[in-house]
Write a protein that holds these residues in place. Structure first.
Motif, PDB file in Angstrom:
ATOM      1  N   GLY A  99       0.915  -1.151  -0.163  1.00  0.00           N
ATOM      2  CA  GLY A  99       0.005  -0.222  -0.073  1.00  0.00           C
ATOM      3  C   GLY A  99       0.927   1.568  -0.142  1.00  0.00           C
ATOM      4  O   GLY A  99       0.238   1.924  -0.824  1.00  0.00           O
ATOM      5  N   VAL A 100       1.847   1.325   0.972  1.00  0.00           N
ATOM      6  CA  VAL A 100       2.744   2.529   0.986  1.00  0.00           C
ATOM      7  C   VAL A 100       3.665   2.473  -0.442  1.00  0.00           C
ATOM      8  O   VAL A 100       4.198   3.806  -1.116  1.00  0.00           O
ATOM      9  CB  VAL A 100       3.918   1.932   1.752  1.00  0.00           C
ATOM     10  N   ALA A 101       3.837   1.691  -1.034  1.00  0.00           N
ATOM     11  CA  ALA A 101       4.204   1.487  -2.601  1.00  0.00           C
ATOM     12  C   ALA A 101       3.325   1.978  -3.107  1.00  0.00           C
ATOM     13  O   ALA A 101       3.684   2.682  -3.974  1.00  0.00           O
ATOM     14  CB  ALA A 101       4.640  -0.226  -3.316  1.00  0.00           C
ATOM     15  N   ILE A 102       2.404   1.318  -3.175  1.00  0.00           N
ATOM     16  CA  ILE A 102       1.265   2.844  -4.261  1.00  0.00           C
ATOM     17  C   ILE A 102       1.214   4.120  -4.689  1.00  0.00           C
ATOM     18  O   ILE A 102       0.973   4.786  -5.040  1.00  0.00           O
ATOM     19  CB  ILE A 102      -0.197   1.297  -3.968  1.00  0.00           C
ATOM     20  N   ILE A 103       1.633   4.110  -2.827  1.00  0.00           N
ATOM     21  CA  ILE A 103       0.403   5.516  -2.085  1.00  0.00           C
ATOM     22  C   ILE A 103       1.990   6.345  -2.982  1.00  0.00           C
ATOM     23  O   ILE A 103       2.211   7.881  -3.695  1.00  0.00           O
ATOM     24  CB  ILE A 103       0.651   5.500  -0.782  1.00  0.00           C
ATOM     25  N   GLY A 104       3.442   5.789  -2.880  1.00  0.00           N
ATOM     26  CA  GLY A 104       3.980   6.921  -3.089  1.00  0.00           C
ATOM     27  C   GLY A 104       3.970   6.534  -5.023  1.00  0.00           C
ATOM     28  O   GLY A 104       4.734   7.616  -5.649  1.00  0.00           O
ATOM     29  N   ALA A 105       3.801   6.038  -5.622  1.00  0.00           N
ATOM     30  CA  ALA A 105       3.849   5.714  -7.084  1.00  0.00           C
ATOM     31  C   ALA A 105       2.711   7.168  -7.313  1.00  0.00           C
ATOM     32  O   ALA A 105       3.287   7.652  -8.083  1.00  0.00           O
ATOM     33  CB  ALA A 105       3.434   4.665  -7.561  1.00  0.00           C
ATOM     34  N   ILE A 106       1.842   7.068  -6.616  1.00  0.00           N
ATOM     35  CA  ILE A 106       0.657   7.905  -6.787  1.00  0.00           C
ATOM     36  C   ILE A 106       1.108   9.306  -6.422  1.00  0.00           C
ATOM     37  O   ILE A 106       1.036  10.307  -8.046  1.00  0.00           O
ATOM     38  CB  ILE A 106      -0.643   8.141  -6.674  1.00  0.00           C
ATOM     39  N   VAL A 107       1.814   9.766  -5.619  1.00  0.00           N
ATOM     40  CA  VAL A 107       2.465  10.979  -5.355  1.00  0.00           C
ATOM     41  C   VAL A 107       3.481  11.270  -6.278  1.00  0.00           C
ATOM     42  O   VAL A 107       3.664  12.431  -6.820  1.00  0.00           O
ATOM     43  CB  VAL A 107       3.438  10.691  -3.892  1.00  0.00           C
ATOM     44  N   ALA A 108       4.592  10.445  -6.567  1.00  0.00           N
ATOM     45  CA  ALA A 108       5.150  10.670  -7.502  1.00  0.00           C
ATOM     46  C   ALA A 108       4.798  11.027  -9.080  1.00  0.00           C
ATOM     47  O   ALA A 108       5.469  12.075  -9.971  1.00  0.00           O
ATOM     48  CB  ALA A 108       6.171   9.362  -7.751  1.00  0.00           C
ATOM     49  N   VAL A 109       3.901  10.575  -9.480  1.00  0.00           N
ATOM     50  CA  VAL A 109       3.151  10.818 -10.468  1.00  0.00           C
ATOM     51  C   VAL A 109       1.915  11.630 -10.679  1.00  0.00           C
ATOM     52  O   VAL A 109       2.109  12.748 -11.944  1.00  0.00           O
ATOM     53  CB  VAL A 109       1.610   9.352 -11.386  1.00  0.00           C
ATOM     54  N   ILE A 110       1.631  12.315  -9.536  1.00  0.00           N
ATOM     55  CA  ILE A 110       1.017  13.530  -9.313  1.00  0.00           C
ATOM     56  C   ILE A 110       2.440  14.591  -9.235  1.00  0.00           C
ATOM     57  O   ILE A 110       2.260  16.179 -10.376  1.00  0.00           O
ATOM     58  CB  ILE A 110       0.382  14.083  -7.610  1.00  0.00           C
ATOM     59  N   LEU A 111       3.658  14.448  -8.587  1.00  0.00           N
ATOM     60  CA  LEU A 111       4.225  16.110  -7.962  1.00  0.00           C
ATOM     61  C   LEU A 111       4.597  15.952  -9.936  1.00  0.00           C
ATOM     62  O   LEU A 111       5.718  16.991 -10.676  1.00  0.00           O
ATOM     63  CB  LEU A 111       5.525  15.168  -7.619  1.00  0.00           C
TER      64      LEU A 111
END
Length: 248
Positions: free
Chosen positions: A223-235
């Motif tokens: 879950g943390v990895a998925i959230i991190g990927a989403i944050v990376a895409v947004i940034l």
């Protein structure tokens, strides 16, 4: 046992050749080779667990310049194999894999030293314009690296399984308990070595964000990895949008 020893020897040899002729594909890492060893020895689950544990320990180890780091390939392969053969856990694999990797490091240095002979011969043939002999020198050096991976893993399985099993069975309980505690600490050490190279004040908020999500909200690592990927895409999208506005 002979077939298993040959297969595991080949696994170690392929791992050593990664970065020599395959490019840096990361197949040499315990995270990859551990499950392969588990498949060969009929215990995929232990192979995955031990391989992942050893990867956490060694994930910060890289070769820089002429420095030769511990041989994580041989250590990972034999550590995983002995853990499965002796029906023990990651703590025993760590106790065996680390000294094996350091010992195999010396063999790697010897191979590199011998290979300097082929390098100088290749230089001589280059001056003569003899491309066929240059190629021959190259593959002779590669052959030594192949043996560097195959021989210790093959002999380790053929000659070392019963000795290691007897050694593990005679380890006092207090030492085994200590190794179990150390096994839970080594991954933290591996992360610390990695963070030492990659940590920066600019990226630190994201590190602590992941820590808070995992600890206080109970989200698992996936879950943390998925959230991190989403944050990376947004940034990335925000940064790209800013660049487009500036160009206009």
């Amino acid at each position: 046992m002979l077939l298993e020893a040959i297969l595991i020897g080949l696994v170690g040899a392929v791992g050593i050749l990664d970065g020599r002729i395959f490019g840096q594909t990361m197949i040499e890492r315990p995270l990859v080779l551990g499950p392969v060893v588990g498949l060969i020895l009929g215990d995929l689950q232990t192979g995955i667990i031990v391989g992942a544990t050893l990867e956490l320990v060694w994930m910060g180890i890289v070769g820089i310049g002429s420095a030769t780091p511990p041989d994580v390939t041989t250590g990972g392969v034999l550590g995983t194999a002995f853990a499965i053969m002796t029906d023990s856990g990651p703590e025993v694999a760590l106790a065996l894999a680390v000294p094996i990797a350091i010992l195999a490091q010396s063999l790697g240095i010897l191979v590199r030293t011998v290979n300097t002979f082929f390098i100088h011969r290749a230089d001589r043939y280059a001056k003569q314009g003899d491309t066929r002999k240059i190629t021959l020198m190259h593959w002779l050096g590669i052959s030594l690296f192949f043996l560097n991976g195959f021989v210790p893993n093959f002999l380790g399985i053929m000659l070392g399984s019963e000795t290691v099993e007897a050694f593990v069975n005679n380890i006092p309980a207090f030492i085994t308990n200590g190794l179990e505690v150390a096994a839970s600490m080594f991954p933290a050490l591996g992360f610390a070595l990695l963070l030492q190279m990659t940590f920066s004040m600019k990226l630190s908020p994201y590190f602590f964000l992941g820590f808070v999500i995992a600890i206080y909200f109970g989200v698992d690592i996936t879950g943390v990895a998925i959230i991190g990927a989403i944050v990376a895409v947004i940034l990335y999208q925000l940064d790209k949008s800013d660049e487009e506005e500036v160009s206009l």
